[in-house]
Scaffold this active site. Structure first.
Site, PDB file in Angstrom:
ATOM      1  CG  HIS A 296      -1.951  -0.998   1.266  1.00  0.00           C
ATOM      2  ND1 HIS A 296      -2.342  -1.650   2.419  1.00  0.00           N
ATOM      3  CD2 HIS A 296      -2.734  -1.494   0.283  1.00  0.00           C
ATOM      4  CE1 HIS A 296      -3.302  -2.498   2.148  1.00  0.00           C
ATOM      5  NE2 HIS A 296      -3.556  -2.430   0.847  1.00  0.00           N
ATOM      6  CE1 TYR A 469       7.892   2.094   5.500  1.00  0.00           C
ATOM      7  CE2 TYR A 469       6.698   2.909   7.404  1.00  0.00           C
ATOM      8  CZ  TYR A 469       7.654   3.084   6.429  1.00  0.00           C
ATOM      9  OH  TYR A 469       8.384   4.257   6.379  1.00  0.00           O
ATOM     10  CG  HIS A 470       0.430  -2.282   4.933  1.00  0.00           C
ATOM     11  ND1 HIS A 470      -0.618  -1.405   4.679  1.00  0.00           N
ATOM     12  CD2 HIS A 470       0.812  -2.064   6.214  1.00  0.00           C
ATOM     13  CE1 HIS A 470      -0.856  -0.682   5.765  1.00  0.00           C
ATOM     14  NE2 HIS A 470       0.004  -1.067   6.715  1.00  0.00           N
ATOM     15  N   PRO A 471       4.056  -5.048   2.913  1.00  0.00           N
ATOM     16  CG  PRO A 471       6.212  -5.779   3.468  1.00  0.00           C
ATOM     17  CD  PRO A 471       5.174  -4.766   3.841  1.00  0.00           C
TER      18      PRO A 471
END
Length: 554
Positions: A296, A469-471
């Site tokens: 995101h 920080y949503h890998p």
């Protein structure tokens, strides 16, 4: 020789939940491998200090992307937790289940048994929900699970202004975006309990370690050991020596969307051509390993504030010291919240069935690394499209296990994402221009009032886009017959035995919202697969869809 029935690589959101649930079978011995250290101390546990741990080598792997081709060659920080609790110990402490349609889409993409009705019972099992006086229906939330979920005190007047502005702009309100109705403006939920970060380590790992059949080993995982195509252990570095930790039943990889594919590749599971080029013997040719990287991305739309009501008044060392003392002794005050206390999930356009934009509201103008703007008082919206089409990769630079992986998100490689970002900027400006903000609204700090044309907005996005920080997605779950899938719907690595991947890397599609909650749910559900049990689907689970979604986005 160290030996256990189940060896879990990683003590993050999924790995901690796995350890906790597997330990319920007292006949099994569980060993958790973690390279990081203790979560003790204020930088992790004080919610308001959230910007510190992800910028500290002690707690973060310190990864950066390669120069991103569509961001003018900028390298983007890609933090992952290197500490017990993993990224749940360094994240923003925001709790989002995801929209019901996210999980229905998982099932349609080949993740059989992962529809919304299938996963709701696991969210209920893991949650210990507290509405904190700001509404919601307790019948659709869990109330006795290990994961405490709370809401902030919401006393800042800018929070009310933000939510009122959303309604004035024509969007709905919601009391609980994790309940029946995600769409709308309303309170944001936090994994904070009694003024302290409530990470996966606090909720799951530490209680599990109190049981005699669970232990934690500090080590660096190098690769998976196989006998033919059966996983039998993990090669690790413990201090200066290398040894193998044997698994009698299964090896379970919960090492993040960066390190989980890295471990598979180092172990000979991945695209055969890439492995051959690096001189790694191919065990199984799985082209999807390290592909399908999703995230995101977001930008911060910042507005100056004319009144002394923002958190900027605390952004000086005397105030920070006072806040630290108050939090240390009483676990309250300004240090006891992450200050993400209000948010919105909205649809960008008519014809969009369910929310595709998430907004975090923050009553200060600041970067995620904790650097406040020089102008003084301000507030900001974190906004970005949640359905980006761009996909990236995680790959190896060489066959040395200690070399960091090569990460490319490929942000804005699809024109649709560029258009969606423009729309996000327009919507954010519209919300901030509503009458509710009139008493507070100063000049626009970022992008700036002269940034109006598509070209200038695009330039602003290229220069200021950051990761939320949503890998996810680099070991995608799907049918065993799907050549691009890495794991099957029970998280088993396709083509080998006794090996599973259980973390956000298996997401077939990125959930719409922060990913810590779904990552914990994956650990909960996968543990039941391993133990040969499952919670029955909630056939009565319902979701609110705007009745006029085909013709209106408000």
């Amino acid at each position: 020789m160290n030996c256990a029935d189940y060896v879990i690589i990683g003590s993050g959101s999924s790995g901690s939940a796995l350890a906790y649930r597997l330990a319920e079978n007292s006949n099994d011995q569980i060993t958790v491998l973690e390279f990081g250290g203790s979560d003790f101390g204020p930088f992790i546990n004080m919610p308001a200090a959230l910007s510190y741990p992800m910028n500290m080598k002690r707690y973060d792997w310190g990864y950066f992307t390669e120069p991103e081709p569509n961001l003018d060659g900028r390298s983007i920080a890609a933090p992952r937790g290197k500490v017990i609790g993993g990224s749940s110990s360094i994240n923003g402490m925001v709790y989002v289940r995801g929209h019901a349609r996210d999980f229905d889409n998982w099932a349609q993409l080949g993740a059989t048994g992962w529809s919304y009705q299938d996963v709701v019972p696991y969210f209920l099992r893991m949650e210990n929900w507290h509405d904190c006086g700001s509404g919601g229906d307790p019948r659709v939330r869990g109330n006795d699970g290990p994961l405490h979920i709370t809401r902030g005190i919401r006393k800042n007047p800018l929070i009310e202004a933000f939510e009122m502005a959303g309604v004035q702009a024509g969007y709905p309100a919601t009391e609980d975006y994790n309940g029946y109705k995600q769409e709308g403006f309303g309170p944001m939920e936090q994994t904070i309990w009694n003024g302290k970060r409530w990470s996966a380590a606090s909720a799951y790992l530490k209680p599990a370690l109190q049981k005699p059949n669970v232990k934690l080993i500090r080590c660096f995982a190098r690769r998976i050991i196989f006998e033919e195509k059966k996983a039998v252990g993990v090669e690790v570095n413990i201090g200066q020596r290398t040894e193998v930790i044997r698994a009698n039943k299964e090896v379970l990889i919960s090492a993040s969307s960066f390190n989980s594919p890295k471990l598979l590749l180092l172990s000979g599971i991945g695209p055969a051509d890439e492995l051959n080029d690096l001189g790694i013997e191919v065990l199984v040719d799985r082209p999807g390993v390290g592909k399908n990287l999703m995230d995101h991305p977001e930008v911060y739309i910042q507005q100056a504030c004319k009144q002394d009501v923002t958190l900027f008044k605390y952004w000086n060392w005397p105030a920070k010291i006072l806040a630290g003392v108050q939090w240390t002794f009483f676990r309250n005050g300004i240090g006891s919240s992450n200050h993400f206390e209000s948010c919105a999930f909205i649809r960008s356009a008519p014809g969009v069935e369910y929310p595709d934009i998430q907004i975090h509201f923050l009553p200060i103008a600041i970067r995620y690394d904790g650097q406040a703007i020089s102008e003084g008082h301000g507030y900001q919206l974190h906004i970005g499209p949640m359905r980006c089409s761009s996909r990236g990769t995680v790959s190896l630079r060489d066959k040395n296990p200690e070399t960091p992986p090569k990460i490319v998100f490929n942000y804005l490689s699809e024109q649709k994402d560029v258009i969606d970002f423009r729309r996000c900027v327009t919507i954010a400006r519209e919300i901030l221009a509503q009458p509710a903000f009139e008493p507070y609204r100063g000049k626009e700090i970022q992008p700036g009032e002269d940034v109006v044309s598509d070209d200038k907005i695009d330039q602003f996005i290229r220069e200021h886009l950051e990761s939320a920080y949503h890998p996810s997605g680099t070991c995608r779950m799907g049918n065993a017959s799907d050549k691009k899938a890495v794991v099957d719907p029970q998280c088993r690595v396709i083509g080998v035995e006794n090996l599973r991947v259980i973390d956000s890397s298996i997401f077939p599609q990125l959930t719409y919202g922060n990913t810590n909650g779904p990552s914990i749910m994956v650990g909960e559900k996968a543990a039941d697969f391993i133990l040969g049990r499952t919670l029955p689907p909630d056939e009565n689970a319902q979701v609110w869809i705007h009745p006029n979604w085909e013709t209106s986005n408000r």
